[in-house]
Design a protein around this motif. Sequence first.
Motif, PDB file in Angstrom:
ATOM      1  N   VAL A  46      11.513  -1.712  21.965  1.00 17.27           N
ATOM      2  CA  VAL A  46      11.582  -1.946  23.415  1.00 17.27           C
ATOM      3  C   VAL A  46      12.447  -3.161  23.745  1.00 17.27           C
ATOM      4  CG1 VAL A  46       9.493  -0.734  24.112  1.00 17.27           C
ATOM      5  CG2 VAL A  46       9.357  -3.148  23.479  1.00 17.27           C
ATOM      6  N   ARG A  51      10.028   0.510  35.329  1.00 17.81           N
ATOM      7  CA  ARG A  51       8.699   0.858  34.793  1.00 17.81           C
ATOM      8  C   ARG A  51       8.843   1.362  33.360  1.00 17.81           C
ATOM      9  NH1 ARG A  51       7.218  -0.803  38.747  1.00 17.81           N
ATOM     10  NH2 ARG A  51       6.199   0.055  40.599  1.00 17.81           N
ATOM     11  N   LEU A  52       8.036   0.766  32.499  1.00  8.84           N
ATOM     12  CA  LEU A  52       8.042   1.197  31.103  1.00  8.84           C
ATOM     13  C   LEU A  52       6.590   1.396  30.669  1.00  8.84           C
ATOM     14  CD1 LEU A  52       9.448   1.605  28.345  1.00  8.84           C
ATOM     15  CD2 LEU A  52       9.395  -0.883  28.055  1.00  8.84           C
ATOM     16  N   TYR A  53       6.276   2.595  30.216  1.00 12.01           N
ATOM     17  CA  TYR A  53       4.896   2.907  29.815  1.00 12.01           C
ATOM     18  C   TYR A  53       4.824   2.969  28.297  1.00 12.01           C
ATOM     19  CZ  TYR A  53       4.208   3.972  34.690  1.00 12.01           C
ATOM     20  OH  TYR A  53       4.135   3.868  36.050  1.00 12.01           O
ATOM     21  N   VAL A  54       4.031   2.051  27.718  1.00  9.54           N
ATOM     22  CA  VAL A  54       4.023   1.974  26.247  1.00  9.54           C
ATOM     23  C   VAL A  54       2.621   1.959  25.644  1.00  9.54           C
ATOM     24  CG1 VAL A  54       6.268   0.847  25.979  1.00  9.54           C
ATOM     25  CG2 VAL A  54       4.240  -0.543  26.400  1.00  9.54           C
ATOM     26  N   ALA A  77       5.720  -6.890  24.965  1.00  8.94           N
ATOM     27  CA  ALA A  77       5.835  -6.485  26.370  1.00  8.94           C
ATOM     28  C   ALA A  77       6.135  -7.699  27.240  1.00  8.94           C
ATOM     29  CB  ALA A  77       4.552  -5.812  26.819  1.00  8.94           C
ATOM     30  N   GLU A 107       9.486  -8.375  29.598  1.00 11.58           N
ATOM     31  CA  GLU A 107       9.387  -8.657  31.040  1.00 11.58           C
ATOM     32  C   GLU A 107      10.047  -9.985  31.386  1.00 11.58           C
ATOM     33  OE1 GLU A 107       5.499  -6.367  32.828  1.00 11.58           O
ATOM     34  OE2 GLU A 107       5.198  -8.336  31.911  1.00 11.58           O
ATOM     35  N   VAL A 154       5.988  -3.669  32.484  1.00 11.50           N
ATOM     36  CA  VAL A 154       5.651  -2.927  31.274  1.00 11.50           C
ATOM     37  C   VAL A 154       4.166  -2.613  31.323  1.00 11.50           C
ATOM     38  CG1 VAL A 154       5.641  -2.926  28.759  1.00 11.50           C
ATOM     39  CG2 VAL A 154       7.439  -4.147  29.992  1.00 11.50           C
ATOM     40  N   ASN A 155       3.836  -1.357  31.194  1.00 10.22           N
ATOM     41  CA  ASN A 155       2.450  -0.942  31.317  1.00 10.22           C
ATOM     42  C   ASN A 155       1.888  -0.598  29.936  1.00 10.22           C
ATOM     43  OD1 ASN A 155       0.078   0.583  31.834  1.00 10.22           O
ATOM     44  ND2 ASN A 155       0.801   0.831  33.942  1.00 10.22           N
ATOM     45  N   LYS A 209      -1.065  -5.629  31.862  1.00 12.74           N
ATOM     46  CA  LYS A 209       0.366  -5.822  32.041  1.00 12.74           C
ATOM     47  C   LYS A 209       0.789  -6.844  30.997  1.00 12.74           C
ATOM     48  CE  LYS A 209       0.846  -6.436  36.576  1.00 12.74           C
ATOM     49  NZ  LYS A 209       1.908  -6.841  37.433  1.00 12.74           N
TER      50      LYS A 209
END
Length: 482
Positions: A424, A435-438, A448, A452, A460-461, A480
């Motif tokens: 990432v 938006r980034l879902y990890v 994360a 950010e 980043v979620n 977060k």
Amino acid sequence: MEQSSDFIIFLGRFHPLFLHLPIGFLVLGFLLEFISRKEKYKSLQPAVGFTLLLGAISALVTAILGLMLATDGGYSEDLLSIHQWLGIGLVIFAFGAWWLYTQKEKKKEARLDKAYVGLLSLMMVFLAGAGHYGGSLTHGTNYLTQYMPNGLRALAGLPQQQKGFKPIENIEEAVVFQEIVHPILEMRCNSCHNASKKKGELQMHTVDYLKKGGENGPVFVAGQPLDSEMIKRIHLPESDDDHMPPKGKTQLTPEQVALLEWWIEEGAPFDKKVAELKTTSEIDDILITLADPDANKSEVELLLAKGVEEADPEKIKEIKSKGAMIKPLSNKENWLQVSISKNLPVDELLAEIAEAFPKQVTWLDIKDSPVSDDGFAAVAKMTNLTRLRAEKTSITDNAMSHIRELPYLEFLNIYGTKVGDEGVLALEDLSNLRRLYVWDSQVTKDGARKLEGRNSKLEVNLGFEVTVVDSLSVQVVPVKGE
Ligand code: HEC
């Protein structure tokens, strides 16, 4: 002398009236000629010569009146001379066609008939040309195209028409004359005050001519809007003969008048920017309306608004037949959304799409599919991708080296994959990523947070953290990266 030249101009002004006669006769003669070649209409044949003769005579009279009118002056020299020669040529060809008509009737030679038809056609070309240039002389060269719809303008290779102002990206930096004053003059005044139509001897299409003024001298006095001829005329009642723009023409809006007055009040500068001039709150309010509404749009919004050319429907059909779902993003645009479900050869389909219409795909959904890291080499070619769902696949950090090639990517879901921090962090240059879902991947809270830190607009979620607050209530908070 004075009187005879007045009389010549008086007669000359009948030119625009009279010219309809040769147009009518010559077009009619031309039509009759070809219609009467049909057996059924043969009886019309004798009328052709007479009609052509009438056309030729009226063309001669029109041309003489035109030469008289030209002594009135005020026309663009170049246009006038083209119009004049086309008109004179037309008279000669019209008489020539009539004469050849009489000859071929007498001698009945095929050779003569060929020459006659050739001359008749040439005459029509000159008629159209003289008419066109005459129109340009009286109405300006853009008369025909001025109200042409934008679709047709595109076909004709003409620039698109801006309704009113071209939106200004940065108002404070806008050069007042160039970006605010000139467009107003262009829209409402220049059609009569330009190189080919100098009403009142005034041309407004260049800075030098505008400074020079008209037959009664300068049209503006720097610092004195109300003493400036152009402003005075704008304020006259519309029924007044001196009112500008003349009665019946589209008038200036109060805002446009205020802007012109403001510019003169501030010394009528030609190179100063808005920020260098004093403004009143009224002017500020008007200036805001000139600002580009797109100025605050994100790059992704601008990209989608700009649109894309259509993908080959045959190719779409072909790839759809192999199971991929391909739909337009909305029914009026060419942008495509693609999803490929789990039981399909995803890597191959992606490669085919990347080959056939890479630019049109803006949403891609390959979640839960057997896509491989290498399959993302094809995804990297879809450079207008804004949303990518690749959750619950077995991709790793290697796929990220391809995803980082997608400049417009705004939304990326890679939850439930083997991607880790290194992967990432490779996305740090994707400035449009929001938006980034990890969650449920190898990405740590630390990784994360770092990412950010490098892209302040990115969220980043990491999923949800369940905390038992007490024995009865459970608090669920999104984790977060902070
Ligand atoms: C439809 C044609 C037309 C348009 C559009 C038009 N004008 Fe005119 N203008 C004329 C004519 C015709 C004259 C000359 C007759 C007269 O002096 O009243 C003239 C004369 C003038 C003069 C006087 C020049 C001089 O020295 O005598 C000024 C100033 C002027 N116009 C300003 C403007 C401004 C400013 C606009 C736009 C807001 C404008 N005009 C739009 C037709 C037009």
